[in-house]
Structure formats: structure tokens, C-alpha cells
Design an enzyme around this catalytic site. Structure first.
Site, short mmCIF file in Angstrom:
data_model
loop_
_atom_site.label_atom_id
_atom_site.label_comp_id
_atom_site.label_asym_id
_atom_site.label_seq_id
_atom_site.Cartn_x
_atom_site.Cartn_y
_atom_site.Cartn_z
N ILE B 10 0.81 -1.22 0.00
CA ILE B 10 0.00 0.00 0.00
C ILE B 10 0.84 1.26 0.00
O ILE B 10 0.39 2.32 -0.42
CB ILE B 10 -1.02 0.05 1.17
CG1 ILE B 10 -0.33 -0.17 2.51
CG2 ILE B 10 -2.14 -0.93 0.94
CD1 ILE B 10 -1.19 0.23 3.67
N LYS B 11 2.07 1.16 0.49
CA LYS B 11 2.91 2.36 0.45
C LYS B 11 4.37 1.96 0.35
O LYS B 11 4.87 1.20 1.18
CB LYS B 11 2.67 3.21 1.70
CG LYS B 11 3.63 4.37 1.89
CD LYS B 11 3.32 5.57 1.01
CE LYS B 11 4.41 6.62 1.08
NZ LYS B 11 4.41 7.56 -0.02
N GLY B 13 7.52 3.41 0.96
CA GLY B 13 8.20 4.57 1.56
C GLY B 13 9.67 4.52 1.21
O GLY B 13 10.12 3.65 0.48
N GLU B 15 11.95 4.31 3.59
CA GLU B 15 12.62 3.49 4.58
C GLU B 15 12.09 2.07 4.57
O GLU B 15 12.82 1.12 4.79
CB GLU B 15 12.37 4.12 5.95
CG GLU B 15 13.57 4.17 6.80
CD GLU B 15 13.26 3.64 8.17
OE1 GLU B 15 14.15 3.01 8.74
OE2 GLU B 15 12.13 3.84 8.65
N ALA B 16 10.81 1.96 4.34
CA ALA B 16 10.19 0.64 4.41
C ALA B 16 9.01 0.57 3.47
O ALA B 16 8.46 1.58 3.06
CB ALA B 16 9.70 0.39 5.84
N LYS B 27 -6.84 -7.84 10.15
CA LYS B 27 -6.26 -6.95 9.16
C LYS B 27 -5.00 -6.35 9.78
O LYS B 27 -5.08 -5.74 10.86
CB LYS B 27 -7.26 -5.82 8.89
CG LYS B 27 -7.51 -5.55 7.43
CD LYS B 27 -8.60 -4.49 7.32
CE LYS B 27 -8.72 -4.01 5.90
NZ LYS B 27 -9.67 -2.90 5.79
N ASP B 127 10.79 11.78 13.89
CA ASP B 127 10.32 12.03 12.52
C ASP B 127 8.89 12.56 12.57
O ASP B 127 7.97 11.97 11.98
CB ASP B 127 10.40 10.75 11.69
CG ASP B 127 10.21 11.03 10.20
OD1 ASP B 127 10.24 12.21 9.79
OD2 ASP B 127 10.03 10.06 9.43
#
Lengths: 334, 221
Positions: B10-11, B13, B15-16, B27, B127
Site C-alpha cells: 500500500i505504500k 516509503g 525506509e520501508a 487486518k 520524525d
């Protein structure tokens, strides 16, 4: 008739004069570098160099461009950020020239100029820019009228970190082979990675702890200089690359531009290229002649500003030592 | 890792990578720190392992401090993977510019309070951006992404943390950056008191002067 802009750059240790056409052709880009014998840049010594070099550099630029002073439409100068005495010397030359020729003056932000010359030379349109030099370490992208800053150094600049280490190691720089290139060459012979402080805070970075640590190791004398250069580069470049990737993921831009003096480093280029690929973005690096501080970038940014009705009256042409990139309106970017 | 059904990316990034998946009927979010090609493998492994071990610990501490964070189900050090609760909500990043002025103020006050709680318990997020805050349907704000955090009560670290918050507001929510940051500070001082807040604000000033952060407001005026 073709229109021309002359740009004067003097933020730090280089005095440079560039002449560009309003269409973006660089006709001349003459750089006179001040090299200190020992230690870093001494602002007053550098300013003295600029004052002496100005006449000759301007003459050379006109010769190279094959135009006359009377052909100029506008004069641009770097108004900041930078070292006070150096900026003031450049500004004085620009003011004198502009009032003598009776043409308008445009004060240009040095960081904006690094981005604009990169865009002109590589044809990228809307990139994430990693701007790395002796004075700046900035990750930025355009949004709503300005170049927004996503990440930057919390203390010293990346280029400064490399320079100071090189000086501590007793290395020498010369014309065409600045400290960064000397470190890069040694690093290419490094094999052993020494673990050093890796400091990323959000999208900001800190290089001062890294510098202290690597200088301490140098003084202990247990490691080869090549390995220390290698480890320093790997650690520092990984930090800026991580931050650039974060900005890329965050903004989802489709281009990455590497600019500034440290952009000449091959290892850094390959790292930034790798993350651009990873995110399906196009990677471009500024050509070498426009990587270091140069007058052409000031001239070109002067053209962009002037075309959008921006001029700097003499009484407002004082230098701005800490003029931030994200305080500048850039109406020419859409 | 037990039964894991069809994780969906889903993303991606920096970093991860985040995957949405079903895990024992729940879920979940699977956060995987993938190797970075640009980094030397030894450096890369060290960074990924450290952050993978560190993040769940800080999330757990944050919860104890009264700051909502996703529940951690599993940490796989070898694969640099964390499996955690899926929080159904919206990123504050997507909301902040859209909501009304008073809602924006309420959100920022709450965020400031939560940061205050973290700092009061010696946790630095590391962050603080509006992408790392999720508002759920009950109006709870979850903090995520503690990989760059640390355990300390030093003034310097608190100052940098809030400086990053301001930076995120200025780069992403520039239209409302000032009012938002002021509300964050107001919320923060509710938890930590005026005295500490003033010290942190002074520190932020010092941090910003150290870098190239100060614009010459006088000259611009």
C-alpha cells in the site's frame, strides 16, 4: 536583437562571472578560485582575492562571450546566502557596473541559482533537488510559488565535512582537484568499512558528529586513510541519499536533480541514481562546469527574474548572509 | 510468521514498504525494511536491524505514556519485518489543509499534547510529520514510524523533534504553518508546563541559528 545578462557570483571562495542570453545560452562562465594555503576559507582573504580578480574575470568574460559591456540588458549578482565580505565585494562590483552602464540590477538567491542552472542544463522540469556543496546541504522541491525545503543539515554542510576531514588528514587541493575530488580518489581505494555515526533526524541530517568521529579515528592512526575516506563517504552519502529518497517518496515527483559542488562525486551520483530508479524517476546531474559556484547560474536566474519584472533597486541591494531558499518567490516556475 | 494471506503493497516509503495483509483473521500492516541497493550491505544491515528492533520498543513505551500507537503482533529481525495493527483512519497530512479553522486548531492542540506526553516520558519520536499521524474514526490520533526515535529527555533532542514538526508544517502545510505550530506548542505546554516549554522553544531558536535556518526578517520587512 539578442539580449544578455551578466551574472556575478561571490558567495564564498570563488569569484565568477557568467554571461548568458535571454534564451538560455551560456556564452561565458569564467571562474577565479581562491585557494587558501592553510585552513578553511578566510572570509576577508577571499574577499580581497575577489576584489583583485574582478577586473580580469569580467574582461575575460566579455572576450569569451564576444560582446561589449554596452550590449548588456541587465546585471545579476548573488545577494546571499554566503560570507559577508565575499558577498559585499561581488555586490559592490555589480552595483558599480550597473550604474556605470545604466542597466537594472537583479539580486539573486545563490541556492535558487544552483537549482535553475541544473534545470537549464539537464532539461528537468519539476525535480526533487539534492543540492550539496561546501556551504549547503538541501533537499527541496517546488510547490506553490517557492522551492520548499524538505530536508537540510542541522549543522555543517556535507562538502564542508569532507573538506575539513581532508585538511585534518594533511591532504592538499589544487586548481581542478578540490578536496572533494581528493577524498573521492582515496575512497576509491578503500576496502574496509569502519562504522561511523549515521545521523538522520526526520528529513534533516547532522554531519558534525560524523566528522568528529572520523577525525578522532584518523588521529588514532589505526586505519588506512583510504579506508577512512571510504567509510566517511559511504556513511555521509548514505545519509543524504536516504533523506532524498524520503522526499521523493513523500512528494512523488518524477525527476531527481543532483546539483552543487559535491554533485561531481561519482559515488554519490550512483547512489542517487539508484533511488531515482527505485521510484521510477528520471535522474539528472548538473554538468561539471555548472556544479561549482559559477556566474552563469546567477546570470541565468537573473534572466528568469528580470523577465518576470523583478529588479533590485540599489537601495535594496544589501547582501543577505542567511537568505533562505524557501523565502524566495519564484514566479517563473509553474 | 504464521498464516499470512496475500499481502498488498500500500505504500512504498523510503525506509520501508508497507503491506496490508490478513494475519490470523486480522487486518494487519506488515512493515518491511527492504535492503537498500545504494548502501553497502554491512551498513545497510546494521541500520535496518537497529531500526526494526528499536521501533516496537518505542511504540510500546509511547503507549505507556498515553500516546496511541498500533499494537505490535510480531517482530522478525531476520527479515527486518514488523507486523502490527492496521489503524483504520486518515493521515493528518491529508486532512489538515481541508478541515475548518477550528478543527485544524483542535487537531494541532491534540498533536501538541501527544508530543508533550512522549517528551514527558523521555521519548523522542525523531520524525514528526503529519504523514506519521493517523486520525481514526473515534477521533484518536495514532503516532506511527518510530524508527528514527530515541529514549532521552535532553533539551537538545526535544528541540530538534519540535523543529522537525515545524519543518514538516512549513514544507507541506505552508498556508497554515504558523497557526498550526502555535497550537502544537499550546498543547505541548499543557502537558509540560510553561517553564519547560519556554526552554524548549529557546532551544529551537538556538538550533535554527546553528544551521542556515534564520531568515533575515528584519531585512525583508
Amino acid at each position: 536583437m539578442e539580449k544578455y545578462c551578466l551574472g556575478i557570483e561571490s558567495t564564498a571562495d570563488d569569484f565568477s562571472v557568467g554571461i548568458v542570453t535571454f534564451k538560455g545560452k551560456v556564452l561565458a562562465n569564467i571562474i577565479s578560485a581562491y585557494m587558501s594555503e592553510e585552513g578553511g576559507i578566510h572570509p576577508r582573504e577571499a574577499a580581497r582575492h575577489h576584489a583583485i580578480a574582478a577586473n580580469k574575470t569580467i574582461r575575460e568574460a566579455f572576450e569569451k562571450a564576444q560582446i561589449k559591456p554596452q550590449d548588456l540588458t541587465v546585471i545579476a549578482f548573488s545577494q546571499g546566502p554566503g560570507l559577508g565580505p565575499c558577498l559585499r565585494t561581488g555586490a559592490t562590483v555589480a552595483r558599480a557596473l550597473a550604474s556605470y552602464l545604466d542597466v537594472p540590477l537583479v539580486g539573486v538567491n545563490h541556492c535558487v541559482a544552483h537549482i535553475e542552472i541544473g534545470k537549464l542544463a539537464t532539461k528537468v522540469k519539476d525535480p526533487i533537488t539534492l543540492y550539496v556543496s561546501g556551504g549547503n546541504t538541501i533537499v527541496s522541491a517546488f510547490d506553490s510559488g517557492r522551492y520548499r525545503i524538505f530536508g537540510e543539515t542541522l549543522d555543517i554542510a556535507l562538502g564542508n565535512c569532507l573538506d575539513v576531514f581532508a585538511r585534518e588528514a594533511g591532504l592538499r587541493q589544487r586548481e581542478g582537484m578540490p578536496f572533494g575530488a581528493v577524498v573521492e580518489k582515496l575512497a576509491s581505494k578503500g576496502k574496509k568499512l569502519v562504522l561511523l555515526p549515521y545521523t538522520v533526524k526526520g528529513m534533516d541530517m547532522s554531519f558534525s558528529g560524523l566528522l568528529t568521529a572520523v577525525v578522532n579515528l584518523l588521529k588514532r592512526g589505526e586505519y588506512r586513510l583510504e579506508d577512512l575516506c571510504y567509510s566517511l563517504q559511504e556513511t555521509a552519502f548514505s545519509m543524504v541519499t536516504e533523506v532524498t529518497e524520503r522526499a521523493l517518496a513523500h512528494t512523488e515527483k518524477k525527476e531527481v536533480l543532483l546539483t552543487g559542488g559535491v554533485a561531481a562525486n561519482r559515488r554519490l551520483q550512483s547512489m542517487i541514481e539508484a533511488i531515482a530508479e527505485e521510484h521510477d524517476a528520471k535522474f539528472q546531474v548538473v554538468p561539471k562546469q555548472f556544479a561549482l559556484d559559477n556566474g552563469a547560474m546567477i546570470a541565468w536566474t537573473g534572466v528568469l527574474a528580470y523577465k518576470h519584472g523583478i529588479v533590485t533597486p540599489i537601495e535594496k541591494s544589501f547582501v543577505k548572509l542567511r537568505w533562505r531558499l524557501d523565502r524566495v518567490e519564484v514566479p517563473w516556475v509553474k | 510468521m504464521g498464516e499470512m494471506k496475500t499481502p498488498v503493497l500500500i505504500k512504498k516509503g523510503a525506509e520501508a514498504s508497507l503491506y496490508l495483509a490478513k494475519w490470523h483473521g486480522r487486518k494487519v500492516i506488515m512493515k518491511k525494511r527492504l535492503p537498500k541497493k545504494y548502501r553497502l550491505s554491512r551498513l545497510d544491515e546494521q541500520i535496518r536491524t537497529y531500526r526494526t528492533a528499536h521501533e516496537p520498543r518505542l511504540m510500546h513505551e509511547a503507549k505507556k505514556a498515553g500516546v496511541p500507537t498500533p499494537i505490535i503482533f510480531l517482530v522478525d529481525m531476520k527479515k527486518a519485518t514488523i507486523i502490527m495493527e492496521f489503524v483504520d483512519g486518515k493521515q493528518v497530512k491529508q486532512l489538515l489543509d481541508e478541515v475548518s479553522e477550528s478543527q485544524r486548531r483542535q487537531l494541532c492542540l491534540k498533536i501538541g499534547e501527544l508530543i508533550g506526553r512522549l517528551h514527558k516520558h523521555g521519548i523522542i519520536h525523531g520524525d514528526l510529520t503529519t504523514s506519521n499521524m493517523i486520525l481514526d474514526s473515534d477521533g484518536k490520533i495514532f503516532f506511527v514510524d518510530f524508527g528514527l526515535g530515541e529514549k532521552t529527555s535532553e533539551l537538545e533532542a526535544r528541540g530538534v523533534d519540535l523543529h522537525l514538526m515545524r519543518r514538516a508544517l512549513e514544507s507541506t502545510h505552508f498556508r497554515f504553518a504558523e497557526e498550526c505550530f502555535n497550537a502544537v506548542i499550546e498543547g505541548y505546554s499543557k502537558v509540560l508546563g510553561d517553564n519547560v516549554t519556554k526552554k524548549v522553544l529557546d532551544k529551537i531558536g538556538e538550533i535554527e541559528r546553528r544551521g542556515r535556518y534564520i531568515a533575515e526578517r528584519k531585512e525583508e520587512a
